[in-house]
Design a protein around this motif. Sequence first.
Motif, PDB file in Angstrom:
ATOM      1  N   VAL A  71       0.842  -1.205   0.000  1.00  0.00           N
ATOM      2  CA  VAL A  71       0.000   0.000   0.000  1.00  0.00           C
ATOM      3  C   VAL A  71       0.874   1.251   0.000  1.00  0.00           C
ATOM      4  O   VAL A  71       0.618   2.208  -0.729  1.00  0.00           O
ATOM      5  CB  VAL A  71      -0.955  -0.001   1.206  1.00  0.00           C
ATOM      6  N   ILE A  72       1.935   1.237   0.789  1.00  0.00           N
ATOM      7  CA  ILE A  72       2.848   2.390   0.846  1.00  0.00           C
ATOM      8  C   ILE A  72       3.535   2.596  -0.504  1.00  0.00           C
ATOM      9  O   ILE A  72       3.679   3.728  -0.977  1.00  0.00           O
ATOM     10  CB  ILE A  72       3.887   2.194   1.961  1.00  0.00           C
ATOM     11  N   ASP A  73       3.937   1.497  -1.148  1.00  0.00           N
ATOM     12  CA  ASP A  73       4.682   1.583  -2.411  1.00  0.00           C
ATOM     13  C   ASP A  73       3.792   1.725  -3.638  1.00  0.00           C
ATOM     14  O   ASP A  73       4.289   1.906  -4.744  1.00  0.00           O
ATOM     15  CB  ASP A  73       5.570   0.350  -2.580  1.00  0.00           C
ATOM     16  N   GLY A  74       2.486   1.598  -3.459  1.00  0.00           N
ATOM     17  CA  GLY A  74       1.582   1.727  -4.594  1.00  0.00           C
ATOM     18  C   GLY A  74       1.223   0.426  -5.274  1.00  0.00           C
ATOM     19  O   GLY A  74       0.525   0.423  -6.289  1.00  0.00           O
ATOM     20  N   GLY A  75       1.669  -0.711  -4.734  1.00  0.00           N
ATOM     21  CA  GLY A  75       1.332  -1.997  -5.318  1.00  0.00           C
ATOM     22  C   GLY A  75      -0.081  -2.448  -5.001  1.00  0.00           C
ATOM     23  O   GLY A  75      -0.642  -3.293  -5.706  1.00  0.00           O
ATOM     24  N   LEU A  76      -0.668  -1.922  -3.937  1.00  0.00           N
ATOM     25  CA  LEU A  76      -2.064  -2.161  -3.584  1.00  0.00           C
ATOM     26  C   LEU A  76      -2.726  -0.812  -3.319  1.00  0.00           C
ATOM     27  O   LEU A  76      -2.079   0.129  -2.834  1.00  0.00           O
ATOM     28  CB  LEU A  76      -2.182  -3.030  -2.320  1.00  0.00           C
ATOM     29  N   ASP A  77      -4.020  -0.724  -3.602  1.00  0.00           N
ATOM     30  CA  ASP A  77      -4.753   0.513  -3.344  1.00  0.00           C
ATOM     31  C   ASP A  77      -5.182   0.612  -1.881  1.00  0.00           C
ATOM     32  O   ASP A  77      -5.265   1.716  -1.321  1.00  0.00           O
ATOM     33  CB  ASP A  77      -5.986   0.587  -4.242  1.00  0.00           C
ATOM     34  N   CYS A  78      -5.462  -0.524  -1.267  1.00  0.00           N
ATOM     35  CA  CYS A  78      -5.846  -0.564   0.147  1.00  0.00           C
ATOM     36  C   CYS A  78      -5.700  -2.004   0.615  1.00  0.00           C
ATOM     37  O   CYS A  78      -5.481  -2.914  -0.190  1.00  0.00           O
ATOM     38  CB  CYS A  78      -7.272  -0.055   0.365  1.00  0.00           C
ATOM     39  N   ALA A  79      -5.810  -2.213   1.921  1.00  0.00           N
ATOM     40  CA  ALA A  79      -5.657  -3.575   2.440  1.00  0.00           C
ATOM     41  C   ALA A  79      -6.339  -3.712   3.785  1.00  0.00           C
ATOM     42  O   ALA A  79      -6.373  -2.767   4.584  1.00  0.00           O
ATOM     43  CB  ALA A  79      -4.175  -3.946   2.569  1.00  0.00           C
ATOM     44  N   LEU A  80      -6.884  -4.891   4.017  1.00  0.00           N
ATOM     45  CA  LEU A  80      -7.409  -5.279   5.330  1.00  0.00           C
ATOM     46  C   LEU A  80      -6.295  -6.026   6.039  1.00  0.00           C
ATOM     47  O   LEU A  80      -5.898  -7.111   5.615  1.00  0.00           O
ATOM     48  CB  LEU A  80      -8.636  -6.164   5.169  1.00  0.00           C
ATOM     49  N   VAL A  81      -5.789  -5.443   7.115  1.00  0.00           N
ATOM     50  CA  VAL A  81      -4.613  -6.010   7.766  1.00  0.00           C
ATOM     51  C   VAL A  81      -4.801  -6.055   9.269  1.00  0.00           C
ATOM     52  O   VAL A  81      -5.615  -5.325   9.844  1.00  0.00           O
ATOM     53  CB  VAL A  81      -3.343  -5.183   7.440  1.00  0.00           C
ATOM     54  N   ALA A  82      -4.020  -6.916   9.907  1.00  0.00           N
ATOM     55  CA  ALA A  82      -3.963  -6.983  11.361  1.00  0.00           C
ATOM     56  C   ALA A  82      -2.727  -6.202  11.801  1.00  0.00           C
ATOM     57  O   ALA A  82      -1.599  -6.679  11.646  1.00  0.00           O
ATOM     58  CB  ALA A  82      -3.885  -8.434  11.831  1.00  0.00           C
ATOM     59  N   LEU A  83      -2.935  -5.012  12.296  1.00  0.00           N
ATOM     60  CA  LEU A  83      -1.826  -4.171  12.728  1.00  0.00           C
ATOM     61  C   LEU A  83      -1.548  -4.366  14.207  1.00  0.00           C
ATOM     62  O   LEU A  83      -2.414  -4.795  14.973  1.00  0.00           O
ATOM     63  CB  LEU A  83      -2.144  -2.697  12.472  1.00  0.00           C
ATOM     64  N   LEU A  84      -0.332  -4.019  14.607  1.00  0.00           N
ATOM     65  CA  LEU A  84      -0.022  -3.942  16.032  1.00  0.00           C
ATOM     66  C   LEU A  84      -0.293  -2.515  16.487  1.00  0.00           C
ATOM     67  O   LEU A  84      -1.201  -1.864  16.002  1.00  0.00           O
ATOM     68  CB  LEU A  84       1.434  -4.354  16.260  1.00  0.00           C
TER      69      LEU A  84
END
Length: 299
Positions: free
Chosen positions: A137-150
């Motif tokens: 997402v940061i690099d532009g390879g994905l537009d958004c993401a559902l992630v498990a963050l700390l």
Amino acid sequence: MELRHLRHFVALAEERSFTAAAGREHIVQSGLSTSIRALEKDVGALLFVRGTRPIRLTAEGEALVPAARRTLEAAAAARQTVQEVHGVLAGQLRIGALQSTAHTLPVASWLAEFSLAHPRVDISVRQLSASEMVGLVIDGGLDCALVALLDQRPTGLEVVPLLAEPLVLACSATHPLAGERAVRLDQLIGERFVEAPPEWAIRAQVDRAFADAGLQRRIACVVNEWSMALDLVAAGAGIALVPEGLDFTLHPRSSDALQLVPLAGIRLERRVDLVLPSGHAATPAARRFADLVKTKVSP
């Protein structure tokens, strides 16, 4: 070569008069003359025969007219495409998603609703580790993401909280801890753990909890898919700390043989968030999908 210079050139070529072309382009005649000279400098050739009335094109000017028109038409088409994306959404939505959120988040339902509302958007879904998806997402390879963050919130990303569910001990129904009402981390020392890969956020959280408590544990199996982890636990290969909300009915071979036990003295939880670039850095599709998700999870 500037588009406005090409536009002024085409206007003069079609009007054959500085007065008419300047009026058409809403500029003064001296401005039109300056623009034509700039274009001639760019292409390295005279485009009009000076001193003739009506204005007459040189051979180079005649050759440039169709190319200039095509360029202006392509630029207009590009602007229209952007306007359509801004208004009538088009393009693509590249989204990252965790493997195991369907039991608590109806991601497929959200994507279906989004797709029906925006039929000109093509959707692609990738299932990777949280760290990989955040990086994309940061690099532009994905537009958004559902992630498990700390606890961290990546710089430059908007984070939309979706859910938080506690981690619990999963063990076989015949395990000595299966009858406990709750277990402490120190009671798990000496057990064989079935764990997620190190790059998974849930693994990082569990590792940190044991390190903070000064405890060491043995990791006997590492798998990157929850159904296999649950089958291994049910078969007695080890224990695991898993999200409480996992739909165990999806794993018929292991559901009856598993026992879930709450943790005591500590709360570990898996949070799932939607991440996308902040502000105008987000694609229109990602922004529109985030807006849809917010309506689904708002109280």
